[in-house]
Structures are given as C-alpha cells and as structure tokens.
Design an enzyme around this catalytic site. Structure first.
Site, PDB file in Angstrom:
ATOM      1  N   TYR A 176       0.844  -1.209   0.000  1.00  0.00           N
ATOM      2  CA  TYR A 176       0.000   0.000   0.000  1.00  0.00           C
ATOM      3  C   TYR A 176       0.877   1.255   0.000  1.00  0.00           C
ATOM      4  O   TYR A 176       0.645   2.189  -0.784  1.00  0.00           O
ATOM      5  CB  TYR A 176      -0.922  -0.036   1.222  1.00  0.00           C
ATOM      6  CG  TYR A 176      -1.518   1.286   1.602  1.00  0.00           C
ATOM      7  CD1 TYR A 176      -2.587   1.823   0.885  1.00  0.00           C
ATOM      8  CD2 TYR A 176      -1.011   2.019   2.684  1.00  0.00           C
ATOM      9  CE1 TYR A 176      -3.125   3.053   1.230  1.00  0.00           C
ATOM     10  CE2 TYR A 176      -1.544   3.238   3.035  1.00  0.00           C
ATOM     11  CZ  TYR A 176      -2.601   3.749   2.307  1.00  0.00           C
ATOM     12  OH  TYR A 176      -3.135   4.964   2.640  1.00  0.00           O
TER      13      TYR A 176
HETATM   14  N1  LIG Z   1      -7.121   4.534   7.489  1.00  0.00           N
HETATM   15  C1  LIG Z   1      -5.990   5.132   7.845  1.00  0.00           C
HETATM   16  O1  LIG Z   1      -5.553   5.065   9.014  1.00  0.00           O
HETATM   17  C2  LIG Z   1      -5.213   5.943   6.822  1.00  0.00           C
HETATM   18  C3  LIG Z   1      -3.983   6.497   7.190  1.00  0.00           C
HETATM   19  C4  LIG Z   1      -3.313   7.298   6.263  1.00  0.00           C
HETATM   20  C5  LIG Z   1      -3.869   7.543   5.011  1.00  0.00           C
HETATM   21  N2  LIG Z   1      -5.071   6.955   4.666  1.00  0.00           N
HETATM   22  C6  LIG Z   1      -5.635   7.272   3.339  1.00  0.00           C
HETATM   23  O2  LIG Z   1      -6.641   8.262   3.533  1.00  0.00           O
HETATM   24  C7  LIG Z   1      -7.605   8.180   2.469  1.00  0.00           C
HETATM   25  C8  LIG Z   1      -9.022   8.231   3.026  1.00  0.00           C
HETATM   26  O3  LIG Z   1      -9.251   7.169   3.926  1.00  0.00           O
HETATM   27  P1  LIG Z   1     -10.636   7.149   4.735  1.00  0.00           P
HETATM   28  O4  LIG Z   1     -10.537   5.950   5.649  1.00  0.00           O
HETATM   29  O5  LIG Z   1     -10.910   8.478   5.336  1.00  0.00           O
HETATM   30  O6  LIG Z   1     -11.701   6.905   3.569  1.00  0.00           O
HETATM   31  P2  LIG Z   1     -12.647   5.627   3.324  1.00  0.00           P
HETATM   32  O7  LIG Z   1     -13.680   5.580   4.381  1.00  0.00           O
HETATM   33  O8  LIG Z   1     -11.785   4.415   3.098  1.00  0.00           O
HETATM   34  O9  LIG Z   1     -13.368   6.055   1.959  1.00  0.00           O
HETATM   35  C9  LIG Z   1     -12.802   5.718   0.723  1.00  0.00           C
HETATM   36  C10 LIG Z   1     -13.465   6.534  -0.363  1.00  0.00           C
HETATM   37  O10 LIG Z   1     -12.881   6.150  -1.613  1.00  0.00           O
HETATM   38  C11 LIG Z   1     -13.928   5.908  -2.524  1.00  0.00           C
HETATM   39  N3  LIG Z   1     -13.517   4.940  -3.536  1.00  0.00           N
HETATM   40  C12 LIG Z   1     -13.090   3.670  -3.358  1.00  0.00           C
HETATM   41  N4  LIG Z   1     -12.856   3.083  -4.547  1.00  0.00           N
HETATM   42  C13 LIG Z   1     -13.133   4.011  -5.502  1.00  0.00           C
HETATM   43  C14 LIG Z   1     -13.100   4.012  -6.913  1.00  0.00           C
HETATM   44  N5  LIG Z   1     -12.749   2.933  -7.628  1.00  0.00           N
HETATM   45  N6  LIG Z   1     -13.456   5.149  -7.572  1.00  0.00           N
HETATM   46  C15 LIG Z   1     -13.830   6.254  -6.885  1.00  0.00           C
HETATM   47  N7  LIG Z   1     -13.902   6.308  -5.536  1.00  0.00           N
HETATM   48  C16 LIG Z   1     -13.559   5.195  -4.857  1.00  0.00           C
HETATM   49  C17 LIG Z   1     -15.076   5.400  -1.675  1.00  0.00           C
HETATM   50  O11 LIG Z   1     -16.293   5.573  -2.382  1.00  0.00           O
HETATM   51  P3  LIG Z   1     -17.517   4.487  -2.376  1.00  0.00           P
HETATM   52  O12 LIG Z   1     -18.540   5.027  -1.417  1.00  0.00           O
HETATM   53  O13 LIG Z   1     -17.985   4.497  -3.790  1.00  0.00           O
HETATM   54  O14 LIG Z   1     -16.942   3.150  -1.946  1.00  0.00           O
HETATM   55  C18 LIG Z   1     -14.976   6.322  -0.473  1.00  0.00           C
HETATM   56  O15 LIG Z   1     -15.614   7.553  -0.711  1.00  0.00           O
HETATM   57  C19 LIG Z   1      -7.244   6.935   1.669  1.00  0.00           C
HETATM   58  O16 LIG Z   1      -6.476   7.326   0.540  1.00  0.00           O
HETATM   59  C20 LIG Z   1      -6.355   6.152   2.624  1.00  0.00           C
HETATM   60  O17 LIG Z   1      -5.465   5.337   1.898  1.00  0.00           O
HETATM   61  C21 LIG Z   1      -5.738   6.171   5.549  1.00  0.00           C
END
Ligand SMILES: NC(=O)c1ccc[n+]([C@@H]2O[C@H](COP(=O)([O-])OP(=O)(O)OC[C@H]3O[C@@H](n4cnc5c(N)ncnc54)[C@H](OP(=O)(O)O)[C@@H]3O)[C@@H](O)[C@H]2O)c1
Length: 214
Positions: free
Chosen positions: A125
C-alpha cells in the site's frame, strides 16, 4: 474555487466536502453509485458520476482543483491497491494535466516517502502511495501531498503537528482535522509543492499550513 472531491462519500473525503461547502467553495462530489447523489446534494455539493476504475473525464472536466481522498481500504487486497490507490490515482494526475486543472491536493499516508518504514503487511500500500505521490510531484501541477498517521473518527481538535518531509514519531489524527488541513491547503498557496506528514499536535491548522511556505 470549484473543487472536485474524489472519495467524497465516506471518511475524510466526506468531511472535506462539508468543510469546503462551509468555506464557500463550489464543490463537486464524485460518486460511483447514483443512489449516493441525494446524500451528496444534501451536503451542498453537486454529485457527479466517476470511478477511478472507469470513466473520470466528465467528473474532472472544468474544475479548478482536485482533492484526492479515495482509497481501496485495508481489507480489499493487493489487486485493489494497484487498481485504485496506484493506477486510479495516476489516471487522475494524467487527466488533470491533460484538462489543464492546475491544483491538486493528495491525501497520501505517513511513511509513503519511504515504504520500507512500514510493516511488511502495509508496504505494498505504501509503495502504491509512494509512486502516485512521485508522479504527482513530477507532473508540473501545483501539488500538495498530505501524509497523515492513523486516521480516527474522533472529534477534531483544530491542532496538528506537521513534519517536512517527515515526523520522527508515529501516531494518529482525527479525519476531521485532516479534512480541515486539506481545505486550508487549497486556500493557502504556501502549501504548493509541499509534502508533509501530519499528526495531532499543538499548532493551530492555519498556522501549520502557512508555515509550509517557510
Ligand atoms: N485509514 C488510515 O488510518 C489511513 C492512514 C493514512 C492515510 N489513509 C488514506 O486516507 C484516504 C481516506 O481514507 P478514509 O478511511 O478516510 O476513507 P474511506 O472511508 O476508506 O473512503 C474511501 C473513499 O474512496 C472511494 N472509492 C473507493 N474506490 C473508488 C473508486 N474505484 N473510484 C472512486 N472512488 C472510490 C469510496 O467511495 P464508495 O462510497 O464508492 O466506496 C470512499 O468515498 C485513503 O487514501 C487512505 O489510503 C488512511
């Protein structure tokens, strides 16, 4: 400013839509499922269809800035990481260049500057994020790369710690604070060209973002 939020339906992107609407921006919220449109309109955004694995151009054409908050999620496996976090992100960067969209704020991840800083499980990732970030920085777009630690659903504190290019500690940060930092980056040109790690801390967000230009 007209901003397209990619990943607008959940998590950080959903909170970013709220923040940008409250700040008076013209917000486009990208959705994959037409049933999500009413919910995004109720938040004050225009809902536009788009998919990182499908058609994107109509959603992107005409906006001033892209805020990329999408992610494949931690339980979807390495193939989804490649299709969404790497190839999907690269497609948005290439299209932003082609369509003349000048500004791009990327939600990346802590340790994406060096994927070997992460555990073996998370390295694929981080490598995807690393490559997308590198391509964004080389694209010529006015880019900002935001690399938070672990995201929580806690209430926002409005205070953060930024590390350029990295922080020496691990930790977490509420998604709402990350959204506020991304909104601030879109409003403050001091963040253009910056890549930084982000955790909860003691510095007010406006001050932290303004300091990126120092
Ligand atoms: N979780 C962590 O601790 C962490 C730490 C650092 C960085 N991050 C990064 O932060 C970002 C946001 O994470 P989050 O947990 O706040 O969000 P999340 O709840 O995982 O939401 C993901 C979003 O991406 C959309 N998505 C997924 N596949 C897609 C596609 N093929 N085309 C268009 N949209 C798509 C989803 O839409 P749908 O409703 O259509 O599924 C949803 O709106 C991500 O890039 C993640 O890698 C996460």
């Amino acid at each position: 400013m007209q901003v397209l939020v990619i990943g607008s339906t959940r998590g950080t992107g959903r909170l970013l839509v709220d923040r940008l609407v409250a700040d008076g921006h013209d917000v486009r919220a990208m959705i994959r499922d037409p049933e999500q449109a009413d919910d995004r309109r109720a938040a004050g955004a225009a809902a536009v269809a788009g998919d990182l694995e499908g058609d994107l151009e109509d959603a992107m054409r005409g906006v001033d800035a892209i805020a990329f908050c999408a992610g494949s999620g931690s339980s979807t496996g390495p193939d989804a990481t490649l299709r969404v976090d790497l190839l999907g992100a690269i497609r948005t960067i290439d299209l932003a260049v082609e369509l003349g969209i000048g500004r791009y704020v990327m939600l990346s991840s802590m340790a994406a500057d060096d994927p070997l800083r992460g555990s073996a499980a998370i390295r694929p990732y981080l490598a995807a994020k690393h490559a997308a970030d590198r391509i964004l920085l080389a694209s010529g777009l006015d880019a900002t790369i935001v690399r938070p630690g672990g995201l929580t659903h806690d209430d926002p504190t409005g205070r953060v710690e930024v590390g350029v290019p990295r922080l020496e500690r691990r930790g977490s940060i509420p998604r709402a604070d990350v959204a506020a930092v991304m909104a601030r980056c879109l409003a403050d040109s001091a963040s253009i060209g910056a890549s930084f790690e982000l955790l909860s801390g003691d510095t007010p967000i406006d001050e932290a973002v303004a300091g990126l230009g120092d």
